[in-house]
Scaffold this active site. Structure first.
Site, PDB file in Angstrom:
ATOM      1  N   LYS A 110      -2.528 -24.676  13.354  1.00 17.91           N
ATOM      2  CA  LYS A 110      -1.659 -23.888  12.472  1.00 17.91           C
ATOM      3  C   LYS A 110      -1.336 -24.728  11.245  1.00 17.91           C
ATOM      4  CE  LYS A 110       2.929 -23.056  13.291  1.00 17.91           C
ATOM      5  NZ  LYS A 110       3.575 -23.653  12.102  1.00 17.91           N
ATOM      6  N   GLU A 179       7.999 -16.519   9.111  1.00 17.84           N
ATOM      7  CA  GLU A 179       9.270 -17.156   9.472  1.00 17.84           C
ATOM      8  C   GLU A 179      10.405 -16.759   8.521  1.00 17.84           C
ATOM      9  OE1 GLU A 179       9.122 -21.340  10.380  1.00 17.84           O
ATOM     10  OE2 GLU A 179      11.302 -21.453  10.582  1.00 17.84           O
TER      11      GLU A 179
END
Ligand code: KIV
Length: 254
Positions: A110, A179
């Site tokens: 990631k 996020e």
């Protein structure tokens, strides 16, 4: 593509995807045996495992050490290793870092950033390494951005996050973390997104799945808990209780 990743992609629009961080053998083994879909060896380990104030102190050596332990434990979950700050400045460096993390047992990597990291992601994917993107709030940029705050509050910001998602998709990522993004924006992005979106601080049911930090979920780091975190256990209190009981027992005269 790895069959574990294909199984995750097949859940799009059918079943929610669960993702949780873990950083060592026992936490990863417990999480894996509980049936989680994906384990993230997040660079949040800099805070909850190593005591740094944010993730900008995490090095590749830290990530290799923890990813190797998690990979040893995980039998079913997809293990995703975070690429730490300053280890993917160029597409070439990004590929070198991704290969190092795969060599210690990760199934995928990631990295943070959308449009600005499109070429970096593409280079990694073209080498056969699955990538999870990360858009919205980027913890590695928290110092430049002046703290943790909700993203996508203005139309311009929401459009920029949508463009970031499109770049991550074009580059070939299989999934993207969204996020601390306004819930309606996360839902709109998920609707338009052909890959798996994973929310954190982005609202319930707005994304294809959710990710949480192990210590936030279990009450394992009582000194800081993000406002959006849903604590489902209090292991810190249990540890304190057991240690106090042990001290008292040691100190008790025969
Ligand atoms: O490092 C981490 O734990 C993360 C999650 C917050 C998505 O990146």
């Amino acid at each position: 593509m790895n069959s574990k990743i294909e199984a995750i992609l097949a859940k799009k629009g059918k079943a929610p995807v669960s993702e949780l961080t873990a950083y060592d053998y026992p936490s990863a083994r417990l999480v894996d045996e509980a049936g989680i879909d994906m384990i993230l060896v997040g660079d949040s380990l800099g805070m909850v495992m190593l005591g740094y104030p944010d993730t900008t102190h995490v090095t590749l050596n830290h990530m290799l050490h923890h990813t190797e332990a998690v990979a040893r434990a995980a039998k079913n979950a997809v293990v995703i290793a975070d690429m730490p700050i300053h280890t993917y400045e160029t597409p070439e460096q990004a590929l070198e870092t991704a290969r190092a993390l795969m060599a210690v047992g990760a199934d995928a990597v990631k990295l943070e950033g959308g449009a600005a990291k499109e070429e970096h992601i593409r280079t990694i994917v073209q080498a056969g390494i699955p990538v999870q993107g990360h858009i919205g709030l980027l913890p590695q940029k928290v110092k430049e951005e002046g703290g943790y705050r909700m993203h996508g509050k203005t139309d311009e910001e929401a459009a920029a996050i949508m463009r970031d998602m499109e770049a991550v998709v074009r580059a070939g990522a299989f999934s993207v973390v969204i996020e601390c993004t306004r819930h309606a924006v996360a839902a709109e992005i998920t609707k338009a997104c052909p890959i798996i979106t994973i929310g954190i601080g982005a609202g319930k049911g707005t994304c294809d799945g959710e990710v949480a930090v192990y210590h936030d979920l279990l009450g394992g780091f009582p000194w800081f808990v993000p406002g959006f975190a849903k604590q489902r256990a209090n292991i810190s209190a249990e540890i304190t209780r057991a240690v106090k009981e042990y001290i008292a027992d040691v100190q008790r005269p025969e």
